[in-house]
Design a protein around this motif. Structure first.
Motif, mmCIF file in Angstrom:
data_model
loop_
_atom_site.group_PDB
_atom_site.id
_atom_site.type_symbol
_atom_site.label_atom_id
_atom_site.label_comp_id
_atom_site.label_asym_id
_atom_site.label_seq_id
_atom_site.Cartn_x
_atom_site.Cartn_y
_atom_site.Cartn_z
ATOM 1 N N THR A 270 10.257 21.258 18.207
ATOM 2 C CA THR A 270 9.323 21.717 17.183
ATOM 3 C C THR A 270 9.588 20.954 15.894
ATOM 4 O O THR A 270 10.730 20.888 15.427
ATOM 5 C CB THR A 270 9.479 23.236 16.945
ATOM 6 O OG1 THR A 270 9.483 23.905 18.197
ATOM 7 C CG2 THR A 270 8.336 23.768 16.097
ATOM 8 N N HIS A 271 8.524 20.407 15.340
ATOM 9 C CA HIS A 271 8.630 19.539 14.167
ATOM 10 C C HIS A 271 8.765 20.391 12.900
ATOM 11 O O HIS A 271 7.781 20.686 12.233
ATOM 12 C CB HIS A 271 7.380 18.651 14.120
ATOM 13 C CG HIS A 271 7.359 17.690 12.980
ATOM 14 N ND1 HIS A 271 6.192 17.382 12.296
ATOM 15 C CD2 HIS A 271 8.341 16.980 12.393
ATOM 16 C CE1 HIS A 271 6.468 16.507 11.348
ATOM 17 N NE2 HIS A 271 7.765 16.254 11.377
ATOM 18 N N THR A 272 10.012 20.775 12.597
ATOM 19 C CA THR A 272 10.241 21.622 11.422
ATOM 20 C C THR A 272 11.035 20.897 10.339
ATOM 21 O O THR A 272 11.400 21.505 9.333
ATOM 22 C CB THR A 272 10.973 22.914 11.816
ATOM 23 O OG1 THR A 272 12.169 22.574 12.524
ATOM 24 C CG2 THR A 272 10.105 23.811 12.684
ATOM 25 N N THR B 86 5.350 19.882 10.410
ATOM 26 C CA THR B 86 4.055 20.465 10.766
ATOM 27 C C THR B 86 4.198 21.801 11.487
ATOM 28 O O THR B 86 3.214 22.522 11.619
ATOM 29 C CB THR B 86 3.278 19.517 11.700
ATOM 30 O OG1 THR B 86 4.061 19.322 12.886
ATOM 31 C CG2 THR B 86 2.994 18.175 11.038
ATOM 32 N N GLY B 87 5.381 22.093 12.007
ATOM 33 C CA GLY B 87 5.564 23.298 12.812
ATOM 34 C C GLY B 87 5.042 23.151 14.226
ATOM 35 O O GLY B 87 5.105 24.085 15.014
ATOM 36 N N ARG B 88 4.511 21.967 14.558
ATOM 37 C CA ARG B 88 3.948 21.747 15.894
ATOM 38 C C ARG B 88 5.064 21.470 16.907
ATOM 39 O O ARG B 88 6.036 20.789 16.589
ATOM 40 C CB ARG B 88 3.007 20.549 15.884
ATOM 41 C CG ARG B 88 1.773 20.739 15.046
ATOM 42 C CD ARG B 88 0.961 19.470 15.042
ATOM 43 N NE ARG B 88 -0.332 19.642 14.371
ATOM 44 C CZ ARG B 88 -1.326 18.787 14.476
ATOM 45 N NH1 ARG B 88 -1.187 17.700 15.230
ATOM 46 N NH2 ARG B 88 -2.456 18.986 13.846
ATOM 47 N N GLU B 89 4.841 21.959 18.098
ATOM 48 C CA GLU B 89 5.764 21.666 19.198
ATOM 49 C C GLU B 89 5.223 20.459 19.962
ATOM 50 O O GLU B 89 4.017 20.402 20.226
ATOM 51 C CB GLU B 89 5.860 22.870 20.128
ATOM 52 C CG GLU B 89 6.874 22.696 21.243
ATOM 53 C CD GLU B 89 6.859 23.859 22.225
ATOM 54 O OE1 GLU B 89 7.885 24.103 22.849
ATOM 55 O OE2 GLU B 89 5.799 24.520 22.375
ATOM 56 N N ILE B 90 6.090 19.527 20.282
ATOM 57 C CA ILE B 90 5.625 18.343 21.009
ATOM 58 C C ILE B 90 6.387 18.168 22.320
ATOM 59 O O ILE B 90 7.499 18.683 22.481
ATOM 60 C CB ILE B 90 5.739 17.050 20.170
ATOM 61 C CG1 ILE B 90 7.203 16.646 19.973
ATOM 62 C CG2 ILE B 90 5.046 17.193 18.831
ATOM 63 C CD1 ILE B 90 7.360 15.189 19.623
ATOM 64 N N GLN C 106 0.406 13.951 18.790
ATOM 65 C CA GLN C 106 0.747 15.378 18.769
ATOM 66 C C GLN C 106 1.125 15.850 17.366
ATOM 67 O O GLN C 106 0.900 17.007 17.009
ATOM 68 C CB GLN C 106 1.883 15.651 19.756
ATOM 69 C CG GLN C 106 1.453 15.500 21.201
ATOM 70 C CD GLN C 106 2.613 15.600 22.165
ATOM 71 O OE1 GLN C 106 3.190 16.665 22.358
ATOM 72 N NE2 GLN C 106 2.987 14.482 22.774
#
Lengths: 142, 94
Positions: free
Chosen positions: A84-86, A95-99, A129
């Motif tokens: 997770t992009h934290t 971004t809080g997105r999981e890749i 992503q």
């Protein structure tokens, strides 16, 4: 420890809080070739710098090994990375997105230590992503 | 001059698309080749929205902390404390 096991530990262990331990498997003469990096990463500090860049961006990141093939002193390891992009990553704000990203590490190992590696993964998919690469972009028309 | 959206595929020919993409609602990594539609996990959904609001939350926390030590904030705290004790007293009497 055979070369498959060394390669597996080099990929997985840094993401399980064992970066310092795994540095024992990195030769002082280690050279890593990574797409997008102008210069290879060299030695234990290069290995640490490479891993730390991604651990900063994906603190909960983990690598799983999908397959391995070995011949002589060379091993190819196919892996999947998730996280997770934290944290900031190469200037990209979190971004809080999981890749999920697929990659292959091709390593030459001698005397129980990795000496050279080619780390190739789907950086386009990672950027898509993270939203850093748009799926459509405006162009000028007349 | 007009600006029109043109896909990467139109510009550069077929370009590979990521098999996985984050869900726009909850940020979870979703396998586009996976079977069945993605259903957001409630906890993940909440975490993702809180993460998007992290700067506002941090700002609110800082502003609240500053207000609590101001004259207005200290007086409001004193009133609230008095009312709370008054409420306890009232409940005991009732």
């Amino acid at each position: 420890m055979d070369i498959k096991e060394i390669s597996r530990r080099l990929a997985e262990d840094p993401w399980q809080g064992k970066l310092e331990e795994v540095l024992e498997l990195v030769g002082d003469d280690y050279v890593a070739h990574v797409p997008g990096s102008a210069e290879p990463f060299r030695g234990k500090e290069g290995f640490r710098a490479f891993v730390t860049t991604y651990q900063t961006g994906f603190p909960d990141g983990r690598i799983t090994i999908d397959d391995q093939i070995a011949e002589g002193d060379v091993v190819a390891t196919r892996w999947t990375g998730r996280g997770t992009h934290t944290g900031e990553l190469m200037g990209l704000p979190p971004t809080g997105r999981e890749i999920t990203v697929a990659g292959i590490t091709y390593s030459r190992i001698a005397d129980g230590k990795v000496r050279e590696a080619w780390v190739i993964w789907d950086t386009l998919a990672m950027m898509q992503q993270l939203g850093a690469v748009p799926e459509t972009m405006p162009v000028r028309t007349t | 001059m007009m600006v029109a959206p043109v896909s990467l595929e139109t510009m550069f020919g077929p370009s590979p698309q990521s098999r996985y993409m984050p869900c726009a609602e909850c940020g979870a990594s979703v396998d586009r080749a996976g079977a069945g539609p993605h259903v957001c996990d409630t906890e993940r959904l909440l975490d993702f929205h809180l993460f998007q609001l992290r700067e506002e939350i941090a700002t609110f926390d800082a502003e609240l902390a500053a207000w609590l030590v101001s004259a207005h904030g200290r007086f409001a705290t004193w009133i609230a404390e008095r009312d709370r004790h008054g409420g306890d007293e009232g409940r005991r009497r009732g």
